[in-house]
Scaffold this motif. Sequence first.
Motif, PDB file in Angstrom:
ATOM      1  N   TRP A 528       0.886  -1.169   0.000  1.00 45.39           N
ATOM      2  CA  TRP A 528       0.000   0.000   0.000  1.00 45.39           C
ATOM      3  C   TRP A 528       0.916   1.207   0.000  1.00 45.39           C
ATOM      4  CZ3 TRP A 528      -5.454   0.439   2.451  1.00 45.39           C
ATOM      5  CH2 TRP A 528      -6.221  -0.687   2.124  1.00 45.39           C
ATOM      6  N   SER A 530       1.891   5.415  -0.766  1.00 46.82           N
ATOM      7  CA  SER A 530       1.340   6.760  -0.623  1.00 46.82           C
ATOM      8  C   SER A 530       0.933   7.302  -1.986  1.00 46.82           C
ATOM      9  CB  SER A 530       2.382   7.674   0.004  1.00 46.82           C
ATOM     10  OG  SER A 530       1.921   9.008  -0.045  1.00 46.82           O
ATOM     11  N   SER A 531      -0.225   7.937  -2.030  1.00 47.67           N
ATOM     12  CA  SER A 531      -0.646   8.537  -3.295  1.00 47.67           C
ATOM     13  C   SER A 531      -0.124   9.969  -3.423  1.00 47.67           C
ATOM     14  CB  SER A 531      -2.164   8.508  -3.428  1.00 47.67           C
ATOM     15  OG  SER A 531      -2.776   8.693  -2.177  1.00 47.67           O
ATOM     16  N   LEU A 532       0.378  10.522  -2.318  1.00 48.77           N
ATOM     17  CA  LEU A 532       1.027  11.825  -2.382  1.00 48.77           C
ATOM     18  C   LEU A 532       2.510  11.590  -2.631  1.00 48.77           C
ATOM     19  CD1 LEU A 532      -0.694  13.464   0.705  1.00 48.77           C
ATOM     20  CD2 LEU A 532      -1.006  14.139  -1.671  1.00 48.77           C
ATOM     21  N   LEU A 563       2.434  19.214   2.925  1.00 47.42           N
ATOM     22  CA  LEU A 563       3.118  18.985   4.186  1.00 47.42           C
ATOM     23  C   LEU A 563       4.620  19.121   3.987  1.00 47.42           C
ATOM     24  CD1 LEU A 563       2.395  17.958   7.060  1.00 47.42           C
ATOM     25  CD2 LEU A 563       2.699  15.651   6.182  1.00 47.42           C
ATOM     26  N   HIS A 567       5.339  15.242  -0.436  1.00 49.27           N
ATOM     27  CA  HIS A 567       3.898  14.996  -0.542  1.00 49.27           C
ATOM     28  C   HIS A 567       3.205  16.118  -1.309  1.00 49.27           C
ATOM     29  CE1 HIS A 567       5.108  12.946   3.289  1.00 49.27           C
ATOM     30  NE2 HIS A 567       4.462  11.968   2.705  1.00 49.27           N
TER      31      HIS A 567
ATOM     32  N   ARG B 200      -9.611   5.927   0.958  1.00 53.14           N
ATOM     33  CA  ARG B 200      -8.441   6.658   1.444  1.00 53.14           C
ATOM     34  C   ARG B 200      -8.840   8.086   1.773  1.00 53.14           C
ATOM     35  NH1 ARG B 200      -2.646   5.912  -1.416  1.00 53.14           N
ATOM     36  NH2 ARG B 200      -3.007   3.938  -0.388  1.00 53.14           N
ATOM     37  N   TYR B 202      -7.296  12.006   3.592  1.00 57.77           N
ATOM     38  CA  TYR B 202      -6.057  12.760   3.757  1.00 57.77           C
ATOM     39  C   TYR B 202      -6.220  13.816   4.851  1.00 57.77           C
ATOM     40  CZ  TYR B 202      -5.164  10.811  -0.884  1.00 57.77           C
ATOM     41  OH  TYR B 202      -4.986   9.965  -1.941  1.00 57.77           O
ATOM     42  N   TYR B 212      -0.331   9.669   9.902  1.00 58.03           N
ATOM     43  CA  TYR B 212       0.233   9.648   8.563  1.00 58.03           C
ATOM     44  C   TYR B 212      -0.652  10.586   7.734  1.00 58.03           C
ATOM     45  CZ  TYR B 212       3.119   7.382   5.021  1.00 58.03           C
ATOM     46  OH  TYR B 212       4.054   7.111   4.067  1.00 58.03           O
ATOM     47  N   PRO B 213      -0.088  11.330   6.798  1.00 58.68           N
ATOM     48  CA  PRO B 213      -0.932  12.302   6.089  1.00 58.68           C
ATOM     49  C   PRO B 213      -2.068  11.665   5.286  1.00 58.68           C
ATOM     50  CG  PRO B 213       1.280  12.237   5.150  1.00 58.68           C
ATOM     51  CD  PRO B 213       1.325  11.457   6.425  1.00 58.68           C
ATOM     52  N   LEU B 214      -1.993  10.374   5.070  1.00 53.31           N
ATOM     53  CA  LEU B 214      -3.152   9.702   4.489  1.00 53.31           C
ATOM     54  C   LEU B 214      -3.427   8.448   5.297  1.00 53.31           C
ATOM     55  CD1 LEU B 214      -2.055   7.071   2.581  1.00 53.31           C
ATOM     56  CD2 LEU B 214      -1.202   8.976   1.264  1.00 53.31           C
ATOM     57  N   HIS B 216      -7.017   5.430   6.058  1.00 53.17           N
ATOM     58  CA  HIS B 216      -8.212   4.853   5.439  1.00 53.17           C
ATOM     59  C   HIS B 216      -9.350   4.740   6.429  1.00 53.17           C
ATOM     60  CE1 HIS B 216      -4.744   3.844   3.034  1.00 53.17           C
ATOM     61  NE2 HIS B 216      -5.555   3.883   2.002  1.00 53.17           N
TER      62      HIS B 216
END
Lengths: 871, 346
Positions: A528, A530-532, A563, A567, B200, B202, B212-214, B216
Amino acid sequence: MKLSFDWLSDFVDLSGLTAQEVADKLTMGAFEVEEVRVVGADIVGPLVVGQILEINPHPNADKIRVTKIRLAEGEEPSEIVCGAWNIEVGHKIPVALPGAKVLNRKDGTALHIKAGAIRGVTSNGMLCSPSELGVSADGEGILILDPKTQVGIDAKELLGITTDYVLIVEPRSNRGDALSVLGLAREVAALFGRPLKQQAWLEEFEEMQKNASNDLPTVRTGIECGEDSPFFSIRTLSGVAGGESDGIIRRRLDAIGVKTVSKIVDITNYVMHELGQPLHAYDLRRLKGPVLQVRRAKEDEILKTIDDKERKLSDEVLVIADSEKVVGVAGVMGGKDSEIADDSSEIALEAASFVAARVRRSSRKIGLSSESSLRFERGVDTASVRNASNRAAYLMVKHCGAKLGPLSTAGSDNVERPKVRIRMSELKRLCEIELVADAAGEMLEPLGFKSVPSADDYNAGVLTVSVPTFRMKDVTREIDLVEELTRVYGYENLPVEMPSHTVPAQPLDRIPYQIRSSLAGQGLSEAWLSSLTSLSDLNCLKSSSGASNNGKHDTAIGVLNPLSAEHQVLRQSLIPGLIRAASYNQDHGSPSPWLFEIGKAYFHANKVRSIAMQQANLPEHKRTNAFEEQMVSAIIVGEAALSNWLDGKVTFNDDLHSLEMRPFFVMKGIVETLAANLRISPCSLKYEADWQEKSDSHSWLHPGRSARIVFAPPETQSAAEKDQNKKKGRKGNPIVIGYIGELHPALADEFKLSGRAAVMELSVQSLKESIAAVSFAEIFVTPSMQRDLTVDVPREVKNQDVQECIKATGDETLQEVEIVSIFALSDKTKSLSYRLTFQHPSQTLTAAAVDGVMAKIRDALKAKLQAEFRL
Amino acid sequence: MSSTELQTQLEEIKRQGLDAINAAGSSTDLEDARVKFLGSKSELKTIMSGMGKLSPDEKRSIGPLSNNVRQELETALKDRQKALYKLELDKRLQSEKIDVTLPGIGRRAGHIHPLTQMTEEIIEILQGMGFTVVDGPEIETEYYNFDALNTPDDHPARDSQDTFYTDAGDKVLLRSQTSTIQIRAMEKMKPPFRIIAPGRVYRNEEVNARKYPLFHQIEGLLIDKDVTFGQLRATLDEFYRLLFKRELKTRFRPDFFPFTEPSAELDCQCPFCMGDGCRTCGQRGWLELLGCGMVDPNVLKAVDIDPNVWSGFAFGMGLERVAMLKYGINDIRHFYNNDMRFLEQF
């Protein structure tokens, strides 16, 4: 916030309740209490002064004796066993009676006193040593009290043993009114159904005001911006004696961890914690009259705050200013120059109401928050400001010998109480609570709500209440009263029953699940990611030609308030994250990581015309220029074999069969198995070595070892497949499923990945569109025939070219074409061997018929691909 | 040749044949014997094919005899074949031994991420209760993330210190809660319905062991007639009993969320210390599991559902939090490091 149990008892009768019981009730009915802390010695009575009347030997023991103790004048003495030897008849001593809690003199833990037999003699309590009462560490003998001490009085009070409990209460953003002892007292009163205590100081203060001095200077007050501050007040006091706080104020502030500074400042803090209204005291000498005003700061004004820091102010910041300068940031912190000093004797006490959003903006702007700003940000009750000012003035008169001066106000603290009505039927409908309006009104009373009775309401089962000013923000609707009543009633007391089933669940999209099972079954583990991501990771996949001025591709979506640089943008591919994860694993003991992810990639909608058009049709507040696409991507480095102890030796190692090709073909095998698991026919997938935007958008792939995967079903589809395609509105157009290849060596180097890696990235939606419907085809019972065909072709001819030519030429009896070996013939030519399987659906094939087909195939290969045949 | 001579010869063939067959020590020896005594060029075959030249009397005596010899030899051959097969098989089996403790051939197993497993488990339970899985975008408008969810204009969550805003349009943000999907679902569906929305979210938060910045969430929403607060409690109690597969005490205490009222926080007894207090629960004995409540009438109105006819409840739980609890994971970053040594434990 921290709530002192002792302080709380000023406002609500807590007799018979322990701090823990109050904490539990608050948690379950209002605000969570995270912890209950003991302040001071944890000693609980009954603890009384007794006098020793007799000391007798114990019949069964040598080291302990039996005493007779008088616990109250005129009462029968009690028998108490004691092991100490410093006592004599006539001594007065502290006695802990059954039910008391003292300290164990060995380790300080709780010692509960019970009546019970000690070696056969009943002991009705315990004579206490100093260490058992926490008054000194001396544990040897019993504490001998002054002979003049009165028998029977409370020894705890006599010895000044104070015990308090502090409840750590979790505050809530919408309930600024509860950030005070009074606010929590209302909750406790409501939850236990006890009334709030009358405050005796109010009457006393009335008297004080009658004697207020008129010879004190008046500070005029003004509000320049009413939208930021509805009410502002200054009371002057004179003859204030400074020094340190003592007694109850000091003890309570100590208990809740507020640093004591000086009597004046401590009183402002005390009242803030008690009533929730922040106050500020100025040294009157330092203010330049005649008016103290609430206004916005001017650009470039500077204030040194009490914490000794210079704050640059701006128009965003609300301040208090005298006629010359700013003296405080409204609701946040006062200025250093006008703060209370040891010798301050004339003071100006500010009590005001500032608007929450303005205080928040001021606080953010100057980067400073305080106990005061915290309260203003959650809302302070304008109608309660005057009372808090009075309370502080009262305490200053009481504790500092101050003389009361006049109160000057600006704006208005007159706030009308709104009315809200609730139908009892609504309470029943949503929470299954059955109450009559009267009872509901009584439940709400301690919280400050007042019933407004009317006959119409009574008949309709409706309760109308006037809302206290300090709850105006969060109680405006019927549903808000439903909540108030439900929590006072107790969430725990609601009937608990499962909802009845009236809706069936719709089936789940199983495709992502099937993709995961297939890939995990082939040895890949799921990541999994990070999408950032960072700009450099975003851009590493493409050649630089597509980047716009700011270094970001037009199609990428950026974060405006990132941030960190890591990111700052949303990913457009899962590949960089996978490479990073693989590289991380190589550094952490896993040399050959195999990873995949199912996750989203994000694009500006203008990338896809149809999406952009859909979005354009939406109303503005529902429109984004964004498009999210679910991808499945994978990376493999090295081998995932459990063990290679039995592996055969590689027999060929020429340029057509080298081990370094393995990653690509292993990954291709993974994709083919995945496709088969998803019921995508393997023969409908084409691997194209060259595609249009290859050099621009896919510079992450090894140019000679990569392919675009396209779903292009062959013409000879089954009827079911055709039907399926028609249903999906597909006109036989090829679908780009994704890309596969060896990772570009430059990228592997950049990410410090060692060894050759293969990667793939597929669109989940395209995979879904390529899935064939399952339909059974009859299994042939006729015998099949196999023929081998070895084709010599120029090097650049691809296997797919040969296979397609064979299939196109073969008739309906050609069932399967399988490549069995490849040989290098020369620098320019190679030899490919195929096994062809023939079978007729209903007849037995003759050798002659098959030979005929084979001859046609040879001819076609010769013509189209310059093939030669040696055998 | 006289019939007596022939008889003697046949007896001799039989004796020699049986000897040779029974003496054969391998299938090759046996095949040699078969060729020699029963093959097309064998003496027996020669005699049998010369039968036509014999007199009827001779035929009568030699015929059965030669058949008899052939049969006996064939039987012996078969028996010997069986015996030899067994002998040879035994020999082979004796010689064929492997070290069964050597590792197997094949690929190592791939592992499904614990957050996926957790999601699937949660979905499975809630599907059994009639909830349908729905999805929604992560890049959202302020309308779906805040306005429609009854969030006041000055609510701190709207601040850029809490929420990420993007350049994909005016007031377009990265959703800070899956409750956005509630609104999207309610716009499309007619009540009654039950949905769950995993996804997800954010938040502008520095990375540490807990944040964590993201991360679920899984959001649940049920809209129906006569839905009550007690039914919410019952649903969640049942859900956690199935998820943790044991009876953990829960408590249901008031909390505040803009889009539900009344609102509650559901705590469960800390499964690590069973309520005695430990490091995981910060000595509280309870762990926060999720926030929930009755859907606020303003939210229903925003999507044109009549709050006087319909009512409903919503709940939202942090997936990482539940997984950390269930598996005893102490640091949220483990989920995103994707260390094989971590992944392979699930």
